[in-house]
Write an enzyme that holds these catalytic residues in place. Structure first.
Site, PDB file in Angstrom:
ATOM      1  N   SER A 106      -0.478  -3.490   1.727  1.00 17.47           N
ATOM      2  CA  SER A 106      -1.169  -2.235   2.042  1.00 17.47           C
ATOM      3  C   SER A 106      -2.002  -1.741   0.857  1.00 17.47           C
ATOM      4  CB  SER A 106      -0.163  -1.160   2.451  1.00 17.47           C
ATOM      5  OG  SER A 106       0.763  -0.928   1.403  1.00 17.47           O
ATOM      6  N   GLY A 157       2.504  12.038   8.259  1.00 16.57           N
ATOM      7  CA  GLY A 157       1.626  10.905   7.916  1.00 16.57           C
ATOM      8  C   GLY A 157       1.565   9.923   9.065  1.00 16.57           C
ATOM      9  N   ASN A 192       6.242   4.038  -1.120  1.00 10.12           N
ATOM     10  CA  ASN A 192       6.384   2.960  -2.099  1.00 10.12           C
ATOM     11  C   ASN A 192       6.673   3.489  -3.489  1.00 10.12           C
ATOM     12  OD1 ASN A 192       6.014   0.376  -0.935  1.00 10.12           O
ATOM     13  ND2 ASN A 192       3.835   0.801  -0.656  1.00 10.12           N
ATOM     14  N   ASN A 249       6.702  -5.879  -4.935  1.00  6.99           N
ATOM     15  CA  ASN A 249       5.486  -5.056  -4.914  1.00  6.99           C
ATOM     16  C   ASN A 249       4.668  -5.162  -6.199  1.00  6.99           C
ATOM     17  OD1 ASN A 249       7.094  -2.463  -2.983  1.00  6.99           O
ATOM     18  ND2 ASN A 249       5.486  -3.858  -2.294  1.00  6.99           N
ATOM     19  N   GLY A 266       4.394   5.388   9.288  1.00  2.00           N
ATOM     20  CA  GLY A 266       4.811   6.546  10.083  1.00  2.00           C
ATOM     21  C   GLY A 266       4.726   6.277  11.575  1.00  2.00           C
ATOM     22  N   GLY A 289      -0.098   6.863   9.153  1.00  3.16           N
ATOM     23  CA  GLY A 289      -0.529   5.517   8.790  1.00  3.16           C
ATOM     24  C   GLY A 289       0.400   4.519   9.452  1.00  3.16           C
ATOM     25  N   ALA A 290       0.332   3.271   9.017  1.00  2.00           N
ATOM     26  CA  ALA A 290       1.099   2.200   9.655  1.00  2.00           C
ATOM     27  C   ALA A 290       2.597   2.504   9.680  1.00  2.00           C
ATOM     28  CB  ALA A 290       0.845   0.881   8.927  1.00  2.00           C
ATOM     29  N   ASN A 304       1.346  -6.698  -4.754  1.00  4.84           N
ATOM     30  CA  ASN A 304       0.373  -5.627  -4.541  1.00  4.84           C
ATOM     31  C   ASN A 304      -0.609  -5.586  -5.712  1.00  4.84           C
ATOM     32  OD1 ASN A 304       2.551  -5.102  -2.730  1.00  4.84           O
ATOM     33  ND2 ASN A 304       1.908  -2.971  -2.544  1.00  4.84           N
ATOM     34  N   LYS A 325      12.898  -4.016  -4.668  1.00 10.61           N
ATOM     35  CA  LYS A 325      11.644  -3.970  -3.909  1.00 10.61           C
ATOM     36  C   LYS A 325      10.434  -4.099  -4.851  1.00 10.61           C
ATOM     37  CE  LYS A 325       9.514  -1.896   0.102  1.00 10.61           C
ATOM     38  NZ  LYS A 325       8.225  -1.299  -0.172  1.00 10.61           N
TER      39      LYS A 325
END
Lengths: 308, 308
Positions: B255, B7, B102, B188, B12, B9-10, B192, B184
């Site tokens: 994200s 992956g 996540n 989130n 990885g 994305g940000a 989120n 966490k």
């Protein structure tokens, strides 16, 4: 009876047209749709027969209507800031005011504007859509309940019920208006709310989803709890009955979600904010309503639409 | 150590680049961004110094990476259906797997795919945005907590912590991974969730609104209740501390809300559905989380996007 209708959306046009059809003197205040209604009249498509009225007494300004026996306020509660100036020219000494608006506290608002006047509340249990200027589709004839703000129904109100029934409005009189309002919220809070929160889904989309159906039931029961805290009893069977009725309505979009999709103001405070505050003041927490209210407050704000 | 990153994305790119910078052999699997990364490398902009790596070992297919010592799964949990085929070519007898995803249950999922292998969970407390292919902005350096699924931290995990710290990742080892995960979620779940439910607002928009701020606190306390029902204790001060930290982040978009706005899949089940189900199975009702979960389920479905 001389009747003034403030607001020419679905509710105002539909009930006003029915009253004109039986010979009442009805005057409609219209702004954006004035020209179209003046030219084409009003067209109603309903289960008990379609009809068109032309001409109708349509006005661009309240001044040309003058004093009425009955003023029906049929604007969204989100336009309440405009109600005083639009209504005052229609109000004489003996004028009665009737609000057909959704949610709580519109009756108190009218009483504040016109102290000493009889103020009635009309709860419209009906499925209408204004599909074009002056054109209203009625999906379910439904019914209407009227009652007086902080008073038992007077003779006037009983007579109004008879007129409304002659007009095919299926009207009854409630002695306990507050109870009737909370019973209406049992439907409006979940269905108007979740169709918006779901981004424009229908009542059928909700009822076909088991998670959302459970939320509907939970929200309905929270409204029952709120009503109980305020001293009103709503039967425990009532939520399920409402859900079954709604199944019969097919893929319906309540007026609030149509407003939302058209980026028009939604009556967030009247339908969700006010019952939450009343329940909290009576000492009960309604966590799902609280969540829904705050989300709708953001989702329905023009601010959000500009930002996203 | 040979490290494969699944992956790009940000998450990885950011952690992989830090590990390559200190001399680890890092291989990136990239699909849409493959050409761009092959040509321009990876660029990281962070508070402790910007850096660019070029060339990097970027691969279009897992087959060319081959067996690794450590595989870091950095795809969204919404792509878990693709994890097995993308990961298997990297997994030899002694390979350790580490999920940076996540929400809950990603560790259980990896253990199911690769039974007998050491599976670690990495909780990334960090603010990243992938602004272009191969380009990541880091707003807050934050920290990372690693731990083993259903096992105390082994020597390997302790050594990994040292490597991660050498790479500037501010890593600690948790013995109680489940507790760390729920802590966490305290952040989130509300942030989120409400940034999405609000239609794309920021953490700052939420904290400037008293109603939404109260919902944040209520949701955080529901997560504490859920954790308590599962036998874990999260301090009653923790929610307020998280809120204060978030104030320092300014107008941040997590994200999930960026995915939502870009109409990409959102990890609704991992972040909201799974903790709700675990809490309900332990006998507690979390009404605000339940409301939020079902609304996000609808709001984030492609179905809704097609319909609205």
């Amino acid at each position: 009876m001389k009747i003034g209708i403030i607001g020419s959306g679905a509710i105002g046009l539909y009930y006003g047209a029915r009253l004109q059809r039986i010979g009442q003197e009805v005057h409609f205040l219209a702004r954006t749709d004035f020209e179209s209604i003046r030219k084409n009249g009003i067209q109603i498509r309903a289960g008990d027969g379609d009809f068109t009225l032309n001409p109708v007494n349509v006005h661009k300004s309240s001044e040309t209507i003058g004093v009425c026996d009955l003023v029906i306020v049929a604007m969204k509660a989100t336009s309440n800031h405009a109600v005083e100036s639009l209504t005052r020219p229609l109000v004489g000494e003996a004028t009665t005011l009737l609000t057909f608006q959704n949610g709580l506290s519109n009756d108190r608002f009218l009483t504040g504007l016109f102290p000493g006047h009889r103020v009635l509340n009309g709860l419209c249990f009906i499925c209408l859509n204004r599909v074009d200027p002056g054109v209203v589709d009625c999906f379910i004839l439904g019914s209407i309940s009227i009652g007086e703000f902080k008073a038992k129904a007077s003779l006037f109100t009983q007579q109004l019920k008879d007129i409304f029934n002659e007009a095919g409005m299926n009207c009854s009189v409630y002695d306990d208006l507050q109870l009737a309002q909370w019973k209406k919220l049992v439907w409006n809070v979940p269905f108007n709310g979740l169709t918006i929160a779901g981004g424009g889904i229908t009542t059928q989309d909700i009822l076909e989803d088991s998670g959302l159906s459970q939320l509907v039931l939970d929200l309905m029961n929270e409204i029952r709890e709120g009503a109980a805290a305020l001293g009103m009893s709503i039967s425990s069977d009532f939520p399920q009955e409402q859900i079954e009725k709604t199944r019969g309505m097919g893929p319906y979009k309540p007026s609030s979600v149509i407003d939302f999709l058209q980026k028009k103001p939604v009556e967030v405070e009247a339908i969700w904010g006010e019952p939450l505050r009343q329940a909290q003041a009576a000492g009960v927490q309604l966590p799902k309503l609280e969540m829904l209210y705050h989300l709708l407050r953001i989702t329905c704000s023009g601010d959000r639409l500009a930002r996203a």
